[in-house]
Write a protein that holds these residues in place. Structure first.
Motif, PDB file in Angstrom:
ATOM      1  N   LEU A 199      -1.109   3.823  -5.719  1.00 31.81           N
ATOM      2  CA  LEU A 199      -1.661   4.788  -6.464  1.00 31.81           C
ATOM      3  C   LEU A 199      -1.920   5.988  -5.319  1.00 31.81           C
ATOM      4  CD1 LEU A 199      -3.689   6.180  -8.567  1.00 31.81           C
ATOM      5  CD2 LEU A 199      -5.666   5.292  -7.245  1.00 31.81           C
ATOM      6  N   MET A 200      -2.217   5.717  -4.060  1.00 28.86           N
ATOM      7  CA  MET A 200      -2.659   6.678  -3.100  1.00 28.86           C
ATOM      8  C   MET A 200      -0.984   7.187  -2.548  1.00 28.86           C
ATOM      9  SD  MET A 200      -5.818   5.443  -1.091  1.00 28.86           S
ATOM     10  CE  MET A 200      -6.287   7.118  -0.221  1.00 28.86           C
ATOM     11  N   ARG A 201      -0.372   6.316  -2.335  1.00 26.33           N
ATOM     12  CA  ARG A 201       1.059   6.732  -1.896  1.00 26.33           C
ATOM     13  C   ARG A 201       1.617   7.555  -2.899  1.00 26.33           C
ATOM     14  NH1 ARG A 201       4.662   1.752  -0.628  1.00 26.33           N
ATOM     15  NH2 ARG A 201       3.654   1.877   1.464  1.00 26.33           N
TER      16      ARG A 201
ATOM     17  N   ALA B 173      -2.133   0.028   5.593  1.00 26.80           N
ATOM     18  CA  ALA B 173      -0.654   0.403   4.905  1.00 26.80           C
ATOM     19  C   ALA B 173      -0.496   1.934   4.753  1.00 26.80           C
ATOM     20  CB  ALA B 173      -0.547  -0.141   3.490  1.00 26.80           C
ATOM     21  N   LEU B 174      -1.494   2.583   4.672  1.00 25.79           N
ATOM     22  CA  LEU B 174      -1.421   4.022   4.384  1.00 25.79           C
ATOM     23  C   LEU B 174      -1.675   4.708   5.908  1.00 25.79           C
ATOM     24  CD1 LEU B 174      -3.610   4.614   1.399  1.00 25.79           C
ATOM     25  CD2 LEU B 174      -1.071   4.516   1.374  1.00 25.79           C
ATOM     26  N   ARG B 175      -1.898   4.292   6.859  1.00 24.76           N
ATOM     27  CA  ARG B 175      -2.148   5.015   8.007  1.00 24.76           C
ATOM     28  C   ARG B 175      -0.939   5.489   8.508  1.00 24.76           C
ATOM     29  NH1 ARG B 175      -6.151   2.232  10.931  1.00 24.76           N
ATOM     30  NH2 ARG B 175      -7.802   3.233  10.423  1.00 24.76           N
ATOM     31  N   PRO B 176       0.368   4.644   8.735  1.00 22.11           N
ATOM     32  CA  PRO B 176       1.647   5.178   9.170  1.00 22.11           C
ATOM     33  C   PRO B 176       1.911   6.406   8.266  1.00 22.11           C
ATOM     34  CG  PRO B 176       1.479   2.806   8.904  1.00 22.11           C
ATOM     35  CD  PRO B 176       0.106   3.360   8.259  1.00 22.11           C
ATOM     36  N   ILE B 177       1.831   6.206   6.960  1.00 23.87           N
ATOM     37  CA  ILE B 177       2.554   7.416   5.916  1.00 23.87           C
ATOM     38  C   ILE B 177       1.931   8.824   6.269  1.00 23.87           C
ATOM     39  CG2 ILE B 177       2.764   8.087   3.786  1.00 23.87           C
ATOM     40  CD1 ILE B 177       2.414   5.047   3.007  1.00 23.87           C
ATOM     41  N   ILE B 178       0.265   8.622   6.462  1.00 22.24           N
ATOM     42  CA  ILE B 178      -0.120   9.777   6.421  1.00 22.24           C
ATOM     43  C   ILE B 178      -0.104  10.402   7.946  1.00 22.24           C
ATOM     44  CG2 ILE B 178      -2.652  10.896   6.533  1.00 22.24           C
ATOM     45  CD1 ILE B 178      -3.423   9.258   4.344  1.00 22.24           C
ATOM     46  N   GLU B 179      -0.047   9.386   8.913  1.00 18.55           N
ATOM     47  CA  GLU B 179      -0.066  10.012  10.294  1.00 18.55           C
ATOM     48  C   GLU B 179       1.616  10.720  10.614  1.00 18.55           C
ATOM     49  OE1 GLU B 179      -1.213   7.010  12.759  1.00 18.55           O
ATOM     50  OE2 GLU B 179      -3.386   7.586  12.290  1.00 18.55           O
TER      51      GLU B 179
END
Lengths: 251, 184
Positions: A199-201, B173-179
């Motif tokens: 969802l967030m991705r 999981a999301l940290r690498p994407i956002i950074e």
């Protein structure tokens, strides 16, 4: 916001639709604050006014009740807690506690106050455009130091735009997972993780497209807001609300 | 004026998280007797992923949208009345929680493992939400402490434990994407 709640803006020509957003925000805050201290007489006056207003802007009472169903359950809890815990003259003796007259009065007042404020909020939302709210907030923040008013107004606008996008994405992700038998998985942590990461991705990907589009169009914070006009009727409405507020806090 | 595209990106991400927090109130996972909503999960993730300053800014935007009367608070309501209403303490607690989670995470991520630092930060954030929420609930409703605590806190603690466990994986999981995107 139509997907969040049936209480999105509805076009109309009532007095509330026509009045300035700043006037509505001031009146709304004054009424909320004054209802904190209001007694039965003041609340009665407020409820009477609210009743006329809701008929005037053609708000459906059935929709209001449906929208507040969870809130009403909370109010029932609050009422019960007050009725049982306030000492005073007993009117009913239950097995574990006694219901007192004072408690019932107190509970009714507290619930009545919370209910009127919520009804005011619903009336406000259904008569005010989101862009107007954004412009109103900007106008109020502008004179404050250290607060980047334009940035804040922009973020507010973006947030409002993102909510339906996220709700759509939630629906799609949930459908896709149901189709793949997510219900067979009982572990709640697994379900949360596998639900929120995609969802967030995906939402971040959409946000990146938006950023690219904004940059490509040389976006800047200096935009033209809808014109606000504070008329005579707005002044009288604010004065009436201020009068009511003074009356309530001195009573 | 925006200085660079990095600034714009942060602004958009903070707005996006404010929208996630609003939508989180409507996202419930049915476990046990109380369905847990994902709102606090998003508050904690905001602190973890955006850091203290932008995390707090994001929650502040959410609160401002609510105060300005937009129906972003739970049960489709908004307005200053909700801030001074029975659930107002939790809403103010969100602001402190996002800042605290971000701050503790920033300070401790170098000292210990990522997971420990994340969990410690989120525990403090959750404690902040309840500190403000329960005290305010008690003041407004006038219930006894025992009743206030069981209605306003104990009921939700198992759900919170699950949310913190899930948030560790999600943040990882999301940290690498956002950074990576922030640096771009």
């Amino acid at each position: 916001m139509a997907e969040l709640t049936p209480f999105s803006y509805r076009p109309g020509k009532s007095f509330f639709h026509r009045s300035d957003v700043r006037c509505k925000l001031i009146c709304f805050s004054l009424v909320s604050l004054s209802s904190l201290n209001a007694q039965a007489a003041g609340l009665g006056l407020l409820t009477f006014f609210l009743f006329i207003a809701m008929i005037h802007i053609r708000l459906s009472f059935r929709a209001v009740l449906w929208e507040m169903r969870y809130f009403l359950i909370l109010l029932a809890f609050v009422f019960a807690a007050r009725a049982l815990s306030t000492p005073g003259e007993a009117i009913a003796d239950l097995m574990i506690a006694t219901v007192t007259k004072e408690g019932c009065n107190e509970g009714t007042l507290v619930c009545w106050r919370l209910l009127t404020v919520t009804c005011f909020a619903l009336s406000f939302v259904s008569t005010t455009r989101t862009t107007e709210i954004k412009a109103g907030v900007y106008w109020f923040l502008k004179p404050l130091p250290f607060i980047p008013a334009k940035r804040v107004a922009t973020m507010l606008g973006l947030t409002i735009r993102f909510i339906p996008m996220i709700l759509n994405q939630i629906r799609e992700t949930a459908d896709a997972q149901r189709a793949r038998g997510i219900e067979n998985r009982k572990n709640p942590v697994y379900r949360m993780v596998k639900f929120i990461i995609p969802l967030m991705r995906r939402t971040f990907e959409d946000a990146d497209k938006l950023i690219l589009a904004m940059e490509a169009r040389c976006w800047s914070e200096n935009r033209t807001d809808p014109e606000l006009s504070f008329g005579k009727s707005d002044w009288s409405a604010v004065l009436a609300a201020a009068g009511f507020f003074i009356l309530m806090i001195t009573m | 004026m925006m200085k660079s595209s990095g600034q714009l990106r942060k602004t958009v991400y903070a707005s996006l998280f404010a929208a996630f927090i609003s939508a989180g109130a409507y996202l419930a996972i049915p476990i046990g007797p109380v369905p847990i909503t994902l709102q606090t999960l998003f508050v904690l993730l905001t602190g973890l992923l955006l850091g203290s300053r932008w995390g707090a800014a994001s929650v502040a935007i959410y609160l401002l949208a609510g105060i300005a009367g937009l129906p972003v608070f739970s049960a489709g309501t908004g307005g200053i009345g909700q801030i001074i209403g029975p659930k107002g303490g939790y809403l103010i607690g969100f602001l402190v929680a996002a800042y605290l989670t971000g701050l503790i995470n920033e300070k401790t991520s170098g000292l210990s493992g990522r997971v420990i630092s994340d969990v410690a930060a989120m525990l403090c954030g959750t404690a902040a939400i309840y500190l403000f929420g329960v005290i305010w609930l008690k003041i407004i409703t006038g219930m006894e402490w025992g009743k206030t605590l069981s209605l306003g806190m104990y009921l939700f603690l198992p759900g919170d434990a699950l949310k913190i466990a899930a948030a560790v994986f999600i943040a990882g999981a999301l940290r690498p994407i956002i950074e990576v995107r922030k640096e771009k």
